[in-house]
Design an enzyme around this catalytic site. Structure first.
Site, mmCIF file in Angstrom:
data_model
loop_
_atom_site.group_PDB
_atom_site.id
_atom_site.type_symbol
_atom_site.label_atom_id
_atom_site.label_comp_id
_atom_site.label_asym_id
_atom_site.label_seq_id
_atom_site.Cartn_x
_atom_site.Cartn_y
_atom_site.Cartn_z
ATOM 1 N N ASP A 257 -3.354 -0.135 -3.639
ATOM 2 C CA ASP A 257 -1.872 0.263 -3.322
ATOM 3 C C ASP A 257 -2.426 1.609 -2.399
ATOM 4 O OD1 ASP A 257 1.467 -0.428 -4.246
ATOM 5 O OD2 ASP A 257 0.611 0.508 -2.395
ATOM 6 N N TYR A 258 -1.445 2.075 -1.815
ATOM 7 C CA TYR A 258 -1.474 3.165 -1.072
ATOM 8 C C TYR A 258 -1.710 4.386 -1.517
ATOM 9 C CZ TYR A 258 0.127 5.878 3.218
ATOM 10 O OH TYR A 258 0.108 6.548 4.364
#
Ligand code: GLC
Length: 709
Positions: A257-258
């Site tokens: 994820d980011y």
């Protein structure tokens, strides 16, 4: 030697790490924007994947620069959050879940894939499969609701929808099952908070949706930001490699994820970026989204002996394989091009049908709905708010393309008086316009309130400790109800979560959960409010009466002291019911459905047998309706405690006025297996209740007892 092996053999370390790096462009902002040198990074081969860019022209131009300027001419992969539609926005996933129709879940993903692929996108970060029982958590909006069985059905439908006939199809997208896993169990409903779950709930609730996604062939999986009992998912080798790849045979790409890899430092399991990068690579994460950890940290990790070149090559191989499966090497511009007006019009019509199917009629006293003829007062901050109808994660959907409730009703009722006032903002302290808005009731026969949350009040980083009506909306409700003087008041809730609104629910004559219905919101609401379509949505989450009840869900295990109002020493509150305001599966229609003659055969089954379950439905109402029927089981005595209700199937049946029909289910006896005290699957002889009915309200279920041998 294969193309991929030849490439890996020829690649420098920088080029390899570039294939493991995903950086953001500027078509959307989905996390803290670090200054990343996207263009120079692509030209140097240090960035091989791009998120948040759409539009065929822009995507093709960036792809052309990569293919013409880089040494090995490896195509870029373009990813985007196409969560519930791309330009044509469908209801948020929680609203779509209310359809309980896997065929439509798949269809909307198919259409979203077509539209996004036409904009040059290759990969979507969807479906989000996080089961949650906590409406404080804003990301409840993005997922399948509270039940693992529904989540499994959603997983299968969405992966098939997005990926279509295969990744080589230029009208398909690679899907991404996220967020792996148990993200929906964050402490106190606070986004990104730690999770504390049992091995049992991990196995029975949070893993099954991802098992279903892998079985459906999902191309990628995204680990969650969060930890599970002290092990961050971005470093969880046991769950990422040993389980997903080792046990389930997942061969696709794991995308972080980011910035999640760098956040291992905040989690306190990595001292620096090199350690964080090494932990994630060793755990099995192939691609680093926006942490710049692989690009900057892995060379140091290599020098320190924390990772090997073989680790890096394995990850590069999986990323290049995905690009090859998508056809990017041979046809890098295959996705991206105009769609026909016919396709766009058909998609809007489908968005309208799906939106109207997502609408849940929670209450309808005095037959307040469908609307009677007469003058309407439309009041509230969500009545003429087209942009808010998109909900969270609205991708490329623009407000101007959305139909507001006001516009939808005016189009549907061109000869009816409809007067409108906003009354209050969605979330401000301004009460100055309430009196004028309430005054509209004087010259109206029916009042429709449009209340709830802004699109940016649910979704990521949008937890609410007071998940009720925001701002001064309650003051508006009070003023309108006082002024309505017995006229019918219909309240429509727009939200990314089940709002805690017990007073409104008690006082409004009708209460409608519209969630965030998307581009066709106003037309879908008009279809339901006018009776052109009968409401068929069912809530995929239990609605709390009070925040104090959270987590609240139908699949709880029994207490040793089950609630008994006559006995002080039992499991209940001093100040609130245990039961939800509206149970999972609740939803009224414009009909009157009778359930009768539940039949279950055989009475005794062995593991290899299957139960034939059937029930008779009769539509005693004056309108055609579609009924959703749930099949639950209850294992009252087992070697471990079993949930009070377990959902094993659901089906929908359309019935004309006066029509009766028998609905049939096949329930394999093996579906009654469970994990014993040692977490091993067992099939235990004994008594099982089969329960069939319209919701998880046990009082409304028909019950038959059968036996396992
Ligand atoms: C966000 C979200 C994730 C999304 C990703 C890319 O932080 O957690 O769901 O897919 O970043 O936008």
């Amino acid at each position: 030697m294969s193309r991929i092996d030849s490439l890996i053999a020829a690649m420098t370390l920088t080029e390899k790490l570039g294939q493991l790096t995903m950086a953001t462009a500027d078509s959307a902002i989905t996390g803290a924007v670090m200054t990343l040198d996207l263009e120079s990074g692509i030209a140097s081969g240090e960035i091989g994947n791009v998120i948040n860019l759409f539009g065929a022209e822009r995507v093709h131009a960036m792809q052309r620069r990569a293919l013409e300027n880089t040494r090995l001419r490896i195509p870029l992969l373009f990813g985007f959050d196409v969560i519930h539609g791309h330009r044509t926005i469908f209801p948020i996933p929680l609203g779509e879940a209310a359809l309980f129709d896997p065929r439509l879940w798949e269809a909307s993903a198919r259409e979203a894939a077509r539209e996004a692929a036409a904009d040059g996108i290759h990969l979507t970060f969807a479906p989000m499969l996080d089961v949650t029982r906590d409406p404080r958590w804003g990301r409840i909006a993005e997922g399948p609701g509270e039940d693992a069985f529904v989540a499994q059905m959603m997983a299968r439908a969405k992966v098939n929808g997005f990926q279509g006939t295969g990744l080589a199809d230029t009208a398909s997208l690679a899907a991404c099952a996220k967020h792996y896993c148990a993200y929906g169990a964050v402490t106190a409903g606070r986004d990104y908070a730690p999770t504390e779950i049992s091995v049992r709930s991990l196995s029975e609730v949070y893993l099954p949706p991802f098992q279903a996604a892998v079985a459906a062939g999902v191309a990628t999986i995204m680990p969650a930001f969060t930890d599970i009992a002290g092990v961050p998912m971005s470093a969880h080798r046991a769950l990422l490699t040993d389980y997903l790849r080792g046990q389930l045979g997942f061969k696709g790409v794991l995308i972080s994820d980011y910035n999640a890899i760098a956040e291992l430092i905040n989690h306190g399991v990595a001292a620096d970026l090199a350690e964080a990068a090494a932990l994630s690579l060793k755990a099995g994460i192939d691609m680093d989204m926006m942490a710049n950890a692989y690009r900057a940290g892995l060379p140091v990790a290599l020098d320190r002996g924390l990772v090997t070149m073989a680790d890096i090559d394995a990850a590069v191989g999986r990323v290049l394989t995905l690009k090859e499966q998508l056809g990017l090497f041979d046809n890098p511009y295959g996705r991206g091009g105009p769609e026909s007006a016919t396709s766009l019009a058909a998609r809007r019509q489908q968005a309208r049908e799906i939106a109207s199917g997502s609408i849940v009629l929670l209450k309808n006293d005095k037959d307040a709905l469908p609307l009677a003829d007469g003058r309407l007062a439309l009041i509230g901050p969500l009545a003429d708010a087209p942009g808010e109808m998109r909900g969270c994660w609205s991708a490329a959907g623009i407000a101007a393309d959305c139909v507001s409730v006001l516009a939808g009703l005016r189009f549907a009722l061109p000869h009816q008086s409809i007067r409108y006032a906003e009354g209050v903002d969605i979330d401000s302290a301004d009460e100055s316009r309430i009196a004028a808005a309430a005054a509209l009731c004087d010259d109206a026969d029916t009042i429709v309130l449009c209340l709830g949350e802004a699109a940016n009040m649910s979704g990521e980083a949008c937890s609410r400790a007071h998940p009720g009506l925001p701002g001064k909306q309650n003051a508006l409700v009070d003023a309108v109800l006082a002024r309505a003087k017995g006229k019918k008041v219909i309240a429509i809730l727009f939200s990314g979560r089940p709002l805690v609104v017990p007073q409104l629910a008690a006082r409004a004559d009708a209460l409608v959960a519209a969630w965030a219905p998307g581009s066709e919101a106003g037309n879908a609401l008009a279809d339901i409010l006018t009776g052109h379509a009968a409401p068929s949505g069912r809530t995929p989450v239990s609605w709390p009466r009070a925040v104090g009840q959270i987590p609240i869900y139908f699949g709880e295990r029994p207490s040793g002291r089950p609630a008994n109002p006559e006995d002080h020493y039992t499991s209940k509150y001093l100040d609130e019911d245990n039961a939800p305001l509206f149970p999972f599966g609740h939803g009224l229609s414009y009909g009157d459905i009778a359930y009768s003659s539940l039949a279950v055969t055989p009475a005794l089954a062995r593991e290899g047998d299957s139960f034939a379950v059937s029930v008779m439905l009769t539509n005693r109402g004056p309108r055609a309706i579609t009924e959703t029927v749930f099949l639950f089981v209850r294992d009252k005595v087992a070697s471990v405690t079993r949930p009070l209700l377990e959902l094993k199937d659901f089906q929908r049946k359309a019935l004309q006025p006066g029509e009766s029909g028998r609905l049939r289910f096949a329930l394999p006896a093996s579906a009654l297996k469970f994990l014993d005290a040692n977490m091993r699957p067992v099939f235990e002889p004994g008594e099982i209740e089969i329960l069939v009915g319209p919701s998880a309200d046990r009082a409304r279920l028909l019950v038959q007892t059968v036996y396992l041998a």
